[in-house]
Scaffold this motif. Sequence first.
Motif, PDB file in Angstrom:
ATOM      1  N   LYS A 215      36.639 -24.581 -25.140  1.00 33.87           N
ATOM      2  CA  LYS A 215      38.315 -25.809 -25.428  1.00 33.87           C
ATOM      3  C   LYS A 215      38.213 -26.427 -25.747  1.00 33.87           C
ATOM      4  O   LYS A 215      36.604 -27.960 -26.152  1.00 33.87           O
ATOM      5  N   SER A 216      38.434 -26.882 -27.458  1.00 32.70           N
ATOM      6  CA  SER A 216      38.368 -28.313 -28.247  1.00 32.70           C
ATOM      7  C   SER A 216      38.842 -29.404 -28.315  1.00 32.70           C
ATOM      8  O   SER A 216      40.026 -28.788 -26.566  1.00 32.70           O
ATOM      9  N   LYS A 217      38.361 -30.179 -27.881  1.00 28.02           N
ATOM     10  CA  LYS A 217      39.398 -31.570 -27.487  1.00 28.02           C
ATOM     11  C   LYS A 217      40.034 -32.655 -28.458  1.00 28.02           C
ATOM     12  O   LYS A 217      41.023 -32.772 -28.406  1.00 28.02           O
ATOM     13  N   ALA A 218      40.003 -31.614 -29.257  1.00 30.47           N
ATOM     14  CA  ALA A 218      41.681 -31.985 -30.769  1.00 30.47           C
ATOM     15  C   ALA A 218      42.117 -30.434 -31.061  1.00 30.47           C
ATOM     16  O   ALA A 218      41.591 -29.586 -32.433  1.00 30.47           O
ATOM     17  N   HIS A 219      43.443 -30.080 -30.601  1.00 30.07           N
ATOM     18  CA  HIS A 219      43.957 -28.995 -29.985  1.00 30.07           C
ATOM     19  C   HIS A 219      45.133 -29.437 -29.904  1.00 30.07           C
ATOM     20  O   HIS A 219      45.572 -30.169 -29.260  1.00 30.07           O
TER      21      HIS A 219
ATOM     22  N   VAL B 246      38.937 -34.763 -39.470  1.00 27.87           N
ATOM     23  CA  VAL B 246      38.625 -35.919 -37.816  1.00 27.87           C
ATOM     24  C   VAL B 246      38.578 -34.376 -37.347  1.00 27.87           C
ATOM     25  O   VAL B 246      37.788 -35.284 -36.304  1.00 27.87           O
ATOM     26  N   PRO B 247      39.806 -34.093 -36.638  1.00 26.15           N
ATOM     27  CA  PRO B 247      39.700 -32.631 -35.186  1.00 26.15           C
ATOM     28  C   PRO B 247      38.263 -32.104 -35.603  1.00 26.15           C
ATOM     29  O   PRO B 247      37.673 -31.835 -34.178  1.00 26.15           O
ATOM     30  N   GLY B 248      37.761 -31.965 -36.669  1.00 21.68           N
ATOM     31  CA  GLY B 248      35.638 -31.624 -36.653  1.00 21.68           C
ATOM     32  C   GLY B 248      34.954 -32.478 -35.962  1.00 21.68           C
ATOM     33  O   GLY B 248      33.746 -32.020 -35.205  1.00 21.68           O
ATOM     34  N   ILE B 249      34.947 -33.773 -36.528  1.00 21.10           N
ATOM     35  CA  ILE B 249      33.857 -35.290 -36.163  1.00 21.10           C
ATOM     36  C   ILE B 249      34.407 -35.100 -34.492  1.00 21.10           C
ATOM     37  O   ILE B 249      33.488 -35.105 -33.686  1.00 21.10           O
ATOM     38  N   ILE B 250      36.271 -35.078 -33.690  1.00 23.70           N
ATOM     39  CA  ILE B 250      36.159 -34.841 -32.704  1.00 23.70           C
ATOM     40  C   ILE B 250      35.314 -33.522 -31.937  1.00 23.70           C
ATOM     41  O   ILE B 250      34.691 -33.697 -31.380  1.00 23.70           O
ATOM     42  N   ASP B 251      35.770 -32.943 -32.260  1.00 23.81           N
ATOM     43  CA  ASP B 251      34.926 -31.336 -31.622  1.00 23.81           C
ATOM     44  C   ASP B 251      33.311 -31.278 -31.915  1.00 23.81           C
ATOM     45  O   ASP B 251      32.530 -31.072 -31.209  1.00 23.81           O
TER      46      ASP B 251
ATOM     47  N   LYS C 103      31.493 -34.605 -31.752  1.00 29.93           N
ATOM     48  CA  LYS C 103      31.171 -35.277 -30.847  1.00 29.93           C
ATOM     49  C   LYS C 103      31.471 -35.331 -29.375  1.00 29.93           C
ATOM     50  O   LYS C 103      30.255 -35.382 -28.358  1.00 29.93           O
ATOM     51  N   TYR C 104      32.405 -34.584 -28.412  1.00 27.07           N
ATOM     52  CA  TYR C 104      33.140 -33.895 -27.180  1.00 27.07           C
ATOM     53  C   TYR C 104      32.721 -32.609 -27.428  1.00 27.07           C
ATOM     54  O   TYR C 104      32.850 -32.002 -25.912  1.00 27.07           O
ATOM     55  N   THR C 105      32.938 -31.226 -28.189  1.00 26.99           N
ATOM     56  CA  THR C 105      33.500 -30.229 -27.425  1.00 26.99           C
ATOM     57  C   THR C 105      31.700 -29.033 -27.974  1.00 26.99           C
ATOM     58  O   THR C 105      31.664 -28.934 -26.352  1.00 26.99           O
ATOM     59  N   VAL C 106      31.248 -29.903 -28.902  1.00 29.22           N
ATOM     60  CA  VAL C 106      29.904 -28.713 -29.024  1.00 29.22           C
ATOM     61  C   VAL C 106      28.890 -29.336 -28.623  1.00 29.22           C
ATOM     62  O   VAL C 106      28.453 -30.484 -27.954  1.00 29.22           O
ATOM     63  N   PRO C 107      28.135 -28.281 -27.376  1.00 25.97           N
ATOM     64  CA  PRO C 107      27.288 -28.863 -26.183  1.00 25.97           C
ATOM     65  C   PRO C 107      26.093 -29.800 -26.792  1.00 25.97           C
ATOM     66  O   PRO C 107      25.190 -29.103 -27.759  1.00 25.97           O
ATOM     67  N   PRO C 108      25.795 -30.444 -26.257  1.00 23.51           N
ATOM     68  CA  PRO C 108      24.801 -31.250 -26.566  1.00 23.51           C
ATOM     69  C   PRO C 108      23.229 -30.331 -25.887  1.00 23.51           C
ATOM     70  O   PRO C 108      23.442 -29.901 -25.369  1.00 23.51           O
ATOM     71  N   ASP C 109      22.534 -31.226 -26.767  1.00 22.05           N
ATOM     72  CA  ASP C 109      21.076 -30.656 -27.217  1.00 22.05           C
ATOM     73  C   ASP C 109      21.247 -28.925 -26.750  1.00 22.05           C
ATOM     74  O   ASP C 109      20.837 -28.337 -26.160  1.00 22.05           O
ATOM     75  N   SER C 110      22.123 -28.148 -28.407  1.00 20.21           N
ATOM     76  CA  SER C 110      21.891 -27.286 -28.162  1.00 20.21           C
ATOM     77  C   SER C 110      21.534 -26.253 -29.599  1.00 20.21           C
ATOM     78  O   SER C 110      21.421 -27.262 -30.609  1.00 20.21           O
ATOM     79  N   SER C 111      21.451 -24.953 -30.133  1.00 19.02           N
ATOM     80  CA  SER C 111      21.335 -25.010 -31.439  1.00 19.02           C
ATOM     81  C   SER C 111      22.575 -25.407 -31.855  1.00 19.02           C
ATOM     82  O   SER C 111      22.388 -25.153 -33.073  1.00 19.02           O
ATOM     83  N   ALA C 112      24.299 -24.741 -31.134  1.00 15.84           N
ATOM     84  CA  ALA C 112      25.226 -25.186 -31.848  1.00 15.84           C
ATOM     85  C   ALA C 112      25.409 -27.227 -32.741  1.00 15.84           C
ATOM     86  O   ALA C 112      26.254 -27.158 -33.632  1.00 15.84           O
ATOM     87  N   LYS C 113      24.741 -27.614 -31.643  1.00 11.21           N
ATOM     88  CA  LYS C 113      24.921 -28.870 -32.118  1.00 11.21           C
ATOM     89  C   LYS C 113      23.904 -29.291 -32.797  1.00 11.21           C
ATOM     90  O   LYS C 113      24.686 -29.764 -34.684  1.00 11.21           O
ATOM     91  N   LYS C 114      22.397 -28.328 -33.543  1.00  9.82           N
ATOM     92  CA  LYS C 114      22.550 -28.532 -34.592  1.00  9.82           C
ATOM     93  C   LYS C 114      23.229 -28.163 -35.993  1.00  9.82           C
ATOM     94  O   LYS C 114      23.031 -28.939 -36.869  1.00  9.82           O
ATOM     95  N   ARG C 115      23.098 -26.542 -36.193  1.00  4.54           N
ATOM     96  CA  ARG C 115      24.272 -25.725 -37.036  1.00  4.54           C
ATOM     97  C   ARG C 115      25.386 -26.632 -37.097  1.00  4.54           C
ATOM     98  O   ARG C 115      25.803 -26.941 -38.251  1.00  4.54           O
ATOM     99  N   ALA C 116      26.172 -27.673 -36.149  1.00  4.05           N
ATOM    100  CA  ALA C 116      27.318 -28.008 -36.661  1.00  4.05           C
ATOM    101  C   ALA C 116      27.057 -29.488 -37.401  1.00  4.05           C
ATOM    102  O   ALA C 116      27.680 -30.117 -38.229  1.00  4.05           O
ATOM    103  N   ALA C 117      25.606 -30.266 -36.895  1.00  2.78           N
ATOM    104  CA  ALA C 117      25.385 -31.223 -37.519  1.00  2.78           C
ATOM    105  C   ALA C 117      24.859 -31.307 -39.569  1.00  2.78           C
ATOM    106  O   ALA C 117      25.996 -31.565 -40.437  1.00  2.78           O
ATOM    107  N   ARG C 118      24.620 -29.494 -39.710  1.00  3.93           N
ATOM    108  CA  ARG C 118      23.999 -29.658 -40.908  1.00  3.93           C
ATOM    109  C   ARG C 118      25.392 -28.977 -41.740  1.00  3.93           C
ATOM    110  O   ARG C 118      25.579 -29.169 -42.477  1.00  3.93           O
TER     111      ARG C 118
END
Length: 263
Positions: free
Chosen positions: A2-6, A62-67, A69-84
Motif C-alpha cells: 500500500k502506497s504512503k502517498a495515496h 513528490v509522491p514518488g519520493i515519499i513511496d 522512502k516509506y513504501t518500498v521495502p528496505p534492503d530489497s531488490s525493489a529499493k535498488k530498482r527504485a533508486a535507479r
Amino acid sequence: MKSKAHIKTHPLHPILISFPVAFLSGTLLFDLLAVVTGNMSLWQAGSYLELAGMISAVVAAVPGIIDFKYTVPPDSSAKKRAARHGLMNSAMLIVFLAAYILRNNESADLSILALEAVGTALLVTAGWMGGTLVHRNHIGVYNRYANGGKWKEARLNVSDGLIEAAEESELKKDQMKLLLVGDKRIVLGRSENGYVAFDDRCSHKGGSLADGTMICGTVQCPWHGSQFSTETGEVKAGPASQKINTYPTTQMGGKIYVRFPEP
Ligand code: FES
C-alpha cells in the motif's frame, strides 16, 4: 504494498506521471514536426509542452519520493530498482532542462531535437523500471487476500525487551500487522495456534512478508512466492533458501507482546 502517498488507496505517483510522459514525448513530436515542416508555431508549442512537462515531472516526483522512502521495502531488490528509477528520471529532467534553456524560439534546431531524443529515451527506460516496480514488486498495489483484513501498521518502542504489539482483539485468524521498531520491521500474525512474529524481510530478495499472504501457519512472499513457516521461520517453498527470524510472543492483560532480541 500500500502506497504512503495515496487517495483512498489509489497511489498518486502512477496517476501524476501521465502528465510528464504525455507533455515530454509531445515535445519531441512537435519539435520533430517543426524541423520537418519548418512551421515555427509547432516549435513554439513544443516549448510550452517542454515547460509543462518539467513542472509536472517535479510535481509527480513528490509522491514518488515519499513511496521510495516509506513504501518500498528496505534492503530489497525493489529499493535498488527504485533508486535507479529516480536517478534516471533526474537525469531525464536535466537533459530536458538543458534543451529548454538552449532552444531558440526563432529557429528549429536539430541539436535541441537530439537532446530531447536522449531525454525521451531516459523517460521511457525509467518508465519501464517504474512499471516493473508496480507490476512485479507490487509497489503501490494494495494486496489483500480473503480474510486478510485491512493493512495494519504501527511504529512502536521496545520497553524491557518487549514490544506492546497489539490488542488481543485486533487481529483475526490469518491476519497480519507490520511493526516498525527502530530500523527493524517485524510482522505480528495470528494463526490457528495463536500469535506468531517474524521478520518482514523475505530472505530471497527482500520482499515484504506483511504484504504477502498468511494461511495455515505459512506466510507466502508476494514477489516470487517463497513460503516460510510462521512458527519456525523454516523455508517451506523456494526460491528462498534461508530461513527467516521468528520472535516469541506472549499475551498479558488483553495485549500481545513480542519479545525483542537483546542488542
Ligand atoms: S523476494 Fe523473491 S520470493 Fe520473496
